[in-house]
Design a protein around this motif. Structure first.
Motif, mmCIF file in Angstrom:
data_model
loop_
_atom_site.group_PDB
_atom_site.id
_atom_site.type_symbol
_atom_site.label_atom_id
_atom_site.label_comp_id
_atom_site.label_asym_id
_atom_site.label_seq_id
_atom_site.Cartn_x
_atom_site.Cartn_y
_atom_site.Cartn_z
ATOM 1 N N GLU A 48 -29.781 15.749 -8.828
ATOM 2 C CA GLU A 48 -29.600 15.266 -7.787
ATOM 3 C C GLU A 48 -28.191 14.365 -7.530
ATOM 4 O OE1 GLU A 48 -32.270 12.150 -4.923
ATOM 5 O OE2 GLU A 48 -32.573 12.135 -7.192
ATOM 6 N N ILE A 49 -27.538 14.665 -6.406
ATOM 7 C CA ILE A 49 -26.259 14.053 -6.093
ATOM 8 C C ILE A 49 -26.115 13.166 -4.750
ATOM 9 C CG2 ILE A 49 -25.216 16.132 -7.053
ATOM 10 C CD1 ILE A 49 -24.471 17.059 -4.360
ATOM 11 N N GLU A 50 -25.273 12.412 -4.760
ATOM 12 C CA GLU A 50 -24.814 11.492 -3.375
ATOM 13 C C GLU A 50 -23.650 11.790 -3.050
ATOM 14 O OE1 GLU A 50 -26.199 7.038 -2.884
ATOM 15 O OE2 GLU A 50 -24.059 7.099 -3.876
ATOM 16 N N ILE A 51 -23.372 11.992 -1.659
ATOM 17 C CA ILE A 51 -22.156 12.134 -1.250
ATOM 18 C C ILE A 51 -21.814 10.688 -0.077
ATOM 19 C CG2 ILE A 51 -20.425 13.463 0.184
ATOM 20 C CD1 ILE A 51 -21.976 15.870 -0.692
ATOM 21 N N THR A 52 -20.824 10.101 -0.306
ATOM 22 C CA THR A 52 -20.450 8.944 0.454
ATOM 23 C C THR A 52 -19.117 9.216 1.120
ATOM 24 O OG1 THR A 52 -19.719 7.880 -1.402
ATOM 25 C CG2 THR A 52 -21.690 7.228 -0.710
ATOM 26 N N GLU A 53 -18.755 8.581 2.342
ATOM 27 C CA GLU A 53 -17.345 8.634 2.912
ATOM 28 C C GLU A 53 -16.393 7.965 2.008
ATOM 29 O OE1 GLU A 53 -15.039 7.439 6.889
ATOM 30 O OE2 GLU A 53 -17.256 7.785 6.993
ATOM 31 N N LYS A 54 -15.302 8.656 2.047
ATOM 32 C CA LYS A 54 -14.152 7.923 1.303
ATOM 33 C C LYS A 54 -13.429 7.096 2.393
ATOM 34 C CE LYS A 54 -10.513 8.460 -2.131
ATOM 35 N NZ LYS A 54 -9.667 7.130 -1.487
ATOM 36 N N VAL A 55 -13.298 5.886 2.194
ATOM 37 C CA VAL A 55 -12.483 4.963 3.126
ATOM 38 C C VAL A 55 -11.140 4.392 2.716
ATOM 39 C CG1 VAL A 55 -12.660 2.643 4.249
ATOM 40 C CG2 VAL A 55 -14.825 3.730 3.905
ATOM 41 N N ASP A 56 -10.219 4.793 3.597
ATOM 42 C CA ASP A 56 -8.869 4.537 3.474
ATOM 43 C C ASP A 56 -8.393 2.881 3.563
ATOM 44 O OD1 ASP A 56 -6.514 5.131 2.493
ATOM 45 O OD2 ASP A 56 -5.676 5.390 4.736
ATOM 46 N N GLY A 57 -8.678 2.002 2.620
ATOM 47 C CA GLY A 57 -8.227 0.803 2.683
ATOM 48 C C GLY A 57 -7.371 0.223 1.413
ATOM 49 N N THR A 58 -7.661 -0.839 1.176
ATOM 50 C CA THR A 58 -7.057 -1.395 -0.132
ATOM 51 C C THR A 58 -8.099 -1.662 -1.151
ATOM 52 O OG1 THR A 58 -5.448 -2.963 -0.996
ATOM 53 C CG2 THR A 58 -6.803 -3.754 0.741
ATOM 54 N N SER A 59 -7.946 -1.064 -2.265
ATOM 55 C CA SER A 59 -9.179 -1.024 -3.340
ATOM 56 C C SER A 59 -9.200 -2.706 -3.777
ATOM 57 C CB SER A 59 -8.827 -0.185 -4.600
ATOM 58 O OG SER A 59 -10.018 -0.326 -5.461
ATOM 59 N N THR A 60 -10.721 -3.028 -3.620
ATOM 60 C CA THR A 60 -11.002 -4.553 -4.029
ATOM 61 C C THR A 60 -11.978 -4.477 -4.920
ATOM 62 O OG1 THR A 60 -9.903 -5.270 -1.799
ATOM 63 C CG2 THR A 60 -11.282 -6.810 -2.989
ATOM 64 N N THR A 61 -11.760 -5.342 -6.138
ATOM 65 C CA THR A 61 -12.928 -5.504 -6.925
ATOM 66 C C THR A 61 -13.461 -7.144 -7.158
ATOM 67 O OG1 THR A 61 -12.453 -3.546 -8.287
ATOM 68 C CG2 THR A 61 -13.784 -5.186 -9.223
ATOM 69 N N TYR A 62 -14.702 -7.505 -6.963
ATOM 70 C CA TYR A 62 -14.960 -8.711 -7.122
ATOM 71 C C TYR A 62 -15.989 -8.776 -8.338
ATOM 72 C CZ TYR A 62 -13.396 -9.784 -2.515
ATOM 73 O OH TYR A 62 -12.517 -9.800 -1.303
ATOM 74 N N ILE A 63 -15.885 -9.665 -9.176
ATOM 75 C CA ILE A 63 -16.601 -9.908 -10.402
ATOM 76 C C ILE A 63 -17.297 -11.225 -10.774
ATOM 77 C CG2 ILE A 63 -16.614 -9.406 -12.844
ATOM 78 C CD1 ILE A 63 -14.282 -7.928 -12.550
ATOM 79 N N TYR A 64 -18.657 -11.330 -10.746
ATOM 80 C CA TYR A 64 -19.146 -12.755 -10.877
ATOM 81 C C TYR A 64 -20.153 -12.617 -12.188
ATOM 82 C CZ TYR A 64 -22.311 -16.578 -10.298
ATOM 83 O OH TYR A 64 -22.869 -17.861 -10.337
ATOM 84 N N LYS A 65 -20.031 -13.926 -12.870
ATOM 85 C CA LYS A 65 -20.851 -14.259 -14.049
ATOM 86 C C LYS A 65 -21.432 -15.757 -13.809
ATOM 87 C CE LYS A 65 -19.758 -14.332 -18.380
ATOM 88 N NZ LYS A 65 -20.400 -15.824 -18.856
ATOM 89 N N PRO A 66 -22.545 -15.863 -14.054
ATOM 90 C CA PRO A 66 -23.033 -17.158 -13.959
ATOM 91 C C PRO A 66 -22.864 -18.081 -15.203
ATOM 92 C CG PRO A 66 -25.151 -15.846 -14.264
ATOM 93 C CD PRO A 66 -23.926 -14.758 -14.153
ATOM 94 N N LYS A 67 -23.086 -19.397 -15.223
ATOM 95 C CA LYS A 67 -22.855 -20.374 -16.200
ATOM 96 C C LYS A 67 -24.066 -19.743 -17.173
ATOM 97 C CE LYS A 67 -22.288 -25.045 -17.565
ATOM 98 N NZ LYS A 67 -22.325 -26.420 -17.316
ATOM 99 N N GLY A 68 -23.628 -19.835 -18.458
ATOM 100 C CA GLY A 68 -24.788 -19.547 -19.335
ATOM 101 C C GLY A 68 -24.674 -20.653 -20.669
ATOM 102 N N GLY A 69 -24.013 -21.525 -20.456
ATOM 103 C CA GLY A 69 -24.182 -22.795 -21.437
ATOM 104 C C GLY A 69 -22.777 -23.420 -21.612
#
Length: 377
Positions: A184-205
């Motif tokens: 099984e495969i998935e095909i999505t459109e490739k969008v021409d913008g600026t690559s952006t990554t957001y990373i989140y981790k909650p407080k654990g102690g």
């Protein structure tokens, strides 16, 4: 680093109707125009990929009008992508011998044309060059991260997630995709913008503080600034929404939630979609355990309901189903080259295996030649 100049084999030489001096050569999944009589099938050649910037040398004088940049063109109605030169040209650089597959990018001095990276440098802070003792401090556990923040030297957090990049379909040996048959495969459109990554981790102690990271394609922007990456994060409450998404997915406290996508805006990549504000289209949702580094990736059709519930936009889905003939699927998708986001040509599409735990190559991209021609790429 991307291989821009590689030793490859000429698979086929084709005549061009009405052409006396040029022909088409087929190199893996690419075709490009070459001088007639320069190659026969089976010859090794130096193939320069699209976006190569060739050195200013007499042998490349014919490329001066194009500023030595290899791009998609049409010649006598024939699509030409890349540049093929006889392997004998390497005698100008070295006396070594080479075989098919060898990378000669650095030997020739080929650079990459990368407008996104150039734009990124304009809107992010320059990073200082560290002295040898500063480099040692930056690598020490516990204090290293804090020290890197003080110096501003924050590389992309590859220990959590890889940078966003996909191999082009034309560069892939078909044998590497043999395991895709029937999957099984998935095909999505490739969008021409600026690559952006957001990373989140909650407080654990006490020793696990809450973390929120904002990244461009190559850097982590450790302090809020006026870049489109932070502007979108602030205006759209990305940290708070990721916190809610982290809880909704029931991820462990030591688990990172990662969203990767493309920001499009009036001042990004020539605004090909004609937008009047910042928009963010997600193409990857992942999690990573901060202790074991075990990672998980959601297929986008599975991730979209979770993301949509919190108001996130995803890249348009084009197809999901069993993979029969990849060639037939690729031909069909090339015919349907219009974007789902605006009345324009889509940059391309990305194909992924639905089961990301299968060994071997899991994804690739295809850039529409019509998009490259339209935007002189």
């Amino acid at each position: 680093m991307r291989k821009l100049a590689i030793i490859r084999e000429i698979k086929e030489v084709r005549e061009i109707p009405g052409a006396d001096n040029i022909c088409l050569v087929i190199i893996d999944g690419w075709q490009c125009v070459a001088q007639k009589g320069e190659f026969v099938a089976g010859d090794a050649c130096v193939y320069f990929e699209l976006d190569s910037i060739l050195p200013d040398m007499p042998m490349f004088e014919f490329m001066r009008a194009r500023k030595f940049r290899v791009r998609t063109i049409k010649c006598m109605k024939q699509l030409s992508q890349g540049l093929a030169k006889p392997i004998s040209m390497l005698k100008e650089f070295t006396g070594k011998t080479f075989k098919v597959g060898d990378d000669v990018t650095d030997i020739i001095g080929v650079k990459k044309h990368d407008p996104e990276a150039e734009d990124e440098l304009k809107i992010t802070r320059p990073k200082p060059r560290l002295k040898w003792w500063q480099q040692i401090l930056a690598k020490i556990p516990f204090i290293g991260r804090r020290y890197r923040r003080l110096t501003g030297a924050m590389p992309f957090p590859v220990h959590i997630v890889s940078k966003t990049d996909e191999e082009r379909y034309q560069n892939i040996n078909p044998r590497l995709l043999a395991h895709w048959q029937g999957q099984e495969i998935e095909i999505t459109e490739k969008v021409d913008g600026t690559s952006t990554t957001y990373i989140y981790k909650p407080k654990g102690g006490w020793f696990m503080p809450e973390e929120f990271m904002v990244c461009s394609r190559n850097q982590m922007l450790d302090k809020p600034d006026s870049s489109v990456y932070w502007e979108f994060a602030r205006s759209q409450s990305i940290k708070e929404r990721m916190k809610a998404l982290h809880a909704a997915l029931n991820l462990p406290a030591n688990g990172y939630l990662i969203l990767q996508g493309e920001i499009i805006a009036p001042n990004v990549q020539g605004n090909k979609y004609g937008v009047d504000c910042l928009k963010y289209y997600i193409f990857n949702m992942k999690s990573c355990n901060s202790k074991t580094r075990a990672a998980f990736q959601w297929i986008m059709t599975s991730a979209t309901p979770h993301l949509s519930a919190l108001g996130f936009d995803c890249v348009p889905a084009l197809f999901r189903g069993r993979c029969g003939s990849l060639d037939a699927i690729m031909q069909e998708r090339q015919i349907n080259s219009r974007s789902k986001l605006a009345d324009t040509i889509a940059e391309g599409f990305v194909v992924r295996l639905a089961d990301q735990n299968i060994n071997g190559m899991k994804s690739f991209k295809f850039i529409h030649p019509s998009f490259l021609l339209k935007h002189n790429l």
